[in-house]
Design a protein around this motif. Structure first.
Motif, PDB file in Angstrom:
ATOM      1  N   UNK A 293      14.927  15.675  25.868  1.00  0.00           N
ATOM      2  CA  UNK A 293      15.002  14.213  26.567  1.00  0.00           C
ATOM      3  C   UNK A 293      16.236  13.639  26.300  1.00  0.00           C
ATOM      4  N   UNK A 294      16.732  12.913  27.368  1.00  0.00           N
ATOM      5  CA  UNK A 294      18.120  12.156  27.364  1.00  0.00           C
ATOM      6  C   UNK A 294      17.904  10.644  27.739  1.00  0.00           C
ATOM      7  N   UNK A 295      18.582   9.719  27.433  1.00  0.00           N
ATOM      8  CA  UNK A 295      18.321   8.366  28.061  1.00  0.00           C
ATOM      9  C   UNK A 295      19.746   8.082  28.525  1.00  0.00           C
ATOM     10  N   UNK A 296      19.872   7.448  29.664  1.00  0.00           N
ATOM     11  CA  UNK A 296      21.034   6.948  30.366  1.00  0.00           C
ATOM     12  C   UNK A 296      20.926   5.449  30.581  1.00  0.00           C
ATOM     13  N   UNK A 297      21.802   4.656  29.609  1.00  0.00           N
ATOM     14  CA  UNK A 297      21.711   3.350  30.210  1.00  0.00           C
ATOM     15  C   UNK A 297      22.564   2.998  31.198  1.00  0.00           C
ATOM     16  N   UNK A 298      21.999   1.674  31.884  1.00  0.00           N
ATOM     17  CA  UNK A 298      22.884   1.479  33.226  1.00  0.00           C
ATOM     18  C   UNK A 298      23.922   0.475  33.164  1.00  0.00           C
ATOM     19  N   UNK A 299      24.922   1.100  32.348  1.00  0.00           N
ATOM     20  CA  UNK A 299      26.003   0.304  32.137  1.00  0.00           C
ATOM     21  C   UNK A 299      27.183   1.075  32.992  1.00  0.00           C
ATOM     22  N   UNK A 300      28.274   0.342  33.218  1.00  0.00           N
ATOM     23  CA  UNK A 300      29.337   0.848  34.022  1.00  0.00           C
ATOM     24  C   UNK A 300      29.669   2.514  33.681  1.00  0.00           C
ATOM     25  N   UNK A 301      29.700   3.073  34.639  1.00  0.00           N
ATOM     26  CA  UNK A 301      29.800   4.619  34.655  1.00  0.00           C
ATOM     27  C   UNK A 301      28.451   5.352  34.497  1.00  0.00           C
ATOM     28  N   UNK A 302      27.236   4.916  34.473  1.00  0.00           N
ATOM     29  CA  UNK A 302      26.222   5.445  34.343  1.00  0.00           C
ATOM     30  C   UNK A 302      26.065   6.486  35.365  1.00  0.00           C
ATOM     31  N   UNK A 303      26.308   6.440  36.591  1.00  0.00           N
ATOM     32  CA  UNK A 303      26.216   7.672  37.697  1.00  0.00           C
ATOM     33  C   UNK A 303      26.970   8.883  37.351  1.00  0.00           C
ATOM     34  N   UNK A 304      28.158   8.381  36.844  1.00  0.00           N
ATOM     35  CA  UNK A 304      29.136   9.470  36.481  1.00  0.00           C
ATOM     36  C   UNK A 304      28.469  10.406  35.428  1.00  0.00           C
ATOM     37  N   UNK A 305      28.054   9.602  34.215  1.00  0.00           N
ATOM     38  CA  UNK A 305      27.417  10.207  33.238  1.00  0.00           C
ATOM     39  C   UNK A 305      26.192  10.987  33.478  1.00  0.00           C
ATOM     40  N   UNK A 306      25.480  10.482  34.333  1.00  0.00           N
ATOM     41  CA  UNK A 306      24.135  11.144  34.805  1.00  0.00           C
ATOM     42  C   UNK A 306      24.618  12.579  35.434  1.00  0.00           C
ATOM     43  N   UNK A 307      25.349  12.511  36.275  1.00  0.00           N
ATOM     44  CA  UNK A 307      25.575  13.507  37.081  1.00  0.00           C
ATOM     45  C   UNK A 307      26.111  14.630  36.355  1.00  0.00           C
ATOM     46  N   UNK A 308      27.261  14.274  35.283  1.00  0.00           N
ATOM     47  CA  UNK A 308      27.722  15.261  34.618  1.00  0.00           C
ATOM     48  C   UNK A 308      26.659  15.806  33.475  1.00  0.00           C
ATOM     49  N   UNK A 309      25.760  14.997  32.986  1.00  0.00           N
ATOM     50  CA  UNK A 309      24.557  15.564  32.107  1.00  0.00           C
ATOM     51  C   UNK A 309      23.880  16.726  33.117  1.00  0.00           C
ATOM     52  N   UNK A 310      23.584  16.413  34.334  1.00  0.00           N
ATOM     53  CA  UNK A 310      22.678  17.335  34.892  1.00  0.00           C
ATOM     54  C   UNK A 310      23.344  18.436  35.272  1.00  0.00           C
ATOM     55  N   UNK A 311      24.775  18.216  35.622  1.00  0.00           N
ATOM     56  CA  UNK A 311      25.617  19.298  35.774  1.00  0.00           C
ATOM     57  C   UNK A 311      25.766  20.290  34.664  1.00  0.00           C
ATOM     58  N   UNK A 312      25.730  19.870  33.457  1.00  0.00           N
ATOM     59  CA  UNK A 312      25.884  20.589  32.189  1.00  0.00           C
ATOM     60  C   UNK A 312      24.582  21.208  31.638  1.00  0.00           C
ATOM     61  N   UNK A 313      23.425  20.747  32.040  1.00  0.00           N
ATOM     62  CA  UNK A 313      22.053  21.083  31.720  1.00  0.00           C
ATOM     63  C   UNK A 313      21.535  22.305  32.650  1.00  0.00           C
TER      64      UNK A 313
END
Length: 320
Positions: A293-313
């Protein structure tokens, strides 16, 4: 709110009570109310007109709310017209020769009357507390509401009365194990998911952005999220609804990105048994110390963090 009381225990309640181990059950329900519904008096029988009035503990429902609450406080009498009348002796005093100055004498009369069953007040109390909240068109509060006293499920008369008091007070009923926790109550509002093929993207977007029938105000959609949702390339979409809050999911292998397109609300990334995880309330997801379970807040840069998380997983580029 439906009916105010019951003439008999509903079959669904009997069936659920039979599955509960032990003789004792808790009569209660999970309420899903907006601020406005609370202000409009949905819980007025408890003196609650604002969510800040909660929690309420060990409260006697107001007798003004209805017949069952009055019986709960004062008891009641049932005239048994189905039984033969019986003799009842009445005594009173009358003045001698119509003149009380000459003294009084006792008069005894025997009359035929219907038999009566007298019932003492059960004096049941109720409690209500917020156990979860959600945002969407309106803020929604999930309220655990119940009769405080546990009830013997084999005592049909007491169970029926408790169910009727719960119905009159809260507008709904259920039964729970005496050891039930908040999660057991919240199971009543879990999201049911519908898996949709990627070819239905346009239809999914259209339905998500369409006005909600009967809503006092419509959700404010976050355009950045809508644009991102249109660009991602998942294996499937999953869609579900719960109250005023709309959810949409994007499924990549066994990884689910759970998003709400309206303002507020974080993205939840669930891996593995996402069907089970997605049924948990957000508060419970936040408590979990899990690698799934991970939580990604919609603050600046959220799309980059989300894509990086999925790439790593899972080693995939989700697009967007």
């Amino acid at each position: 709110m439906g009916k105010k009381s019951f003439r008999k225990i509903p079959d669904s309640i009997t069936a659920k009570a039979a599955k509960i181990s032990g003789d004792e059950v808790v009569v209660g329900t999970l309420l899903k109310l907006t601020r406005q519904q609370i202000a409009d008096g949905r819980l007025s029988g408890l003196g609650v007109t604002d969510f800040n009035d909660l929690p309420v503990s060990d409260e006697s429902p107001s007798t003004s709310q209805g017949r069952i609450a009055r019986r709960n406080a004062d008891g009641w009498t049932i005239v048994r017209r189905d039984l033969p009348k019986i003799d009842k002796i009445y005594t009173f005093y009358a003045p001698n020769f119509g003149d009380s100055s000459k003294g009084e004498h006792e008069i005894v009369q025997v009359r035929k009357v219907y038999q009566r069953d007298e019932f003492l007040p059960p004096a049941l109390t109720v409690s209500a507390k917020i156990i979860e909240s959600a945002t969407g068109v309106d803020q929604v509060f999930f309220i655990r509401a119940q009769i405080v006293q546990s009830i013997d499920k084999n005592d049909q008369d007491t169970l029926l009365f408790a169910l009727s008091l719960c119905q009159e007070t809260f507008g709904d009923i259920d039964v729970y194990d005496i050891n039930a926790d908040n999660i057991d109550y919240l199971k009543a509002v879990v999201v049911d998911w519908e898996i949709l093929p990627v070819g239905q993207k346009d239809d999914v977007i259209r339905r998500l952005l369409s006005p909600i029938p009967g809503a006092r105000r419509q959700p404010e959609m976050d355009q950045e999220r809508v644009d991102f949702f249109k660009k991602v390339d998942p294996d499937h979409y999953v869609k579900g609804t719960s109250g005023f809050t709309r959810y949409v999911g994007m499924l990549f292998d066994d990884l689910l990105l759970l998003e709400n397109l309206s303002a507020g609300n974080a993205i939840y990334v669930l891996r593995g048994n996402w069907q089970k995880l997605s049924k948990l309330p957000r508060r419970e997801l936040l408590k979990m110390k899990s690698s799934d379970v991970w939580r990604v807040i919609h603050n600046p840069g959220w799309k980059i963090r989300l894509k990086s998380l999925v790439q790593n997983l899972i080693g995939r580029d989700i697009g967007g």
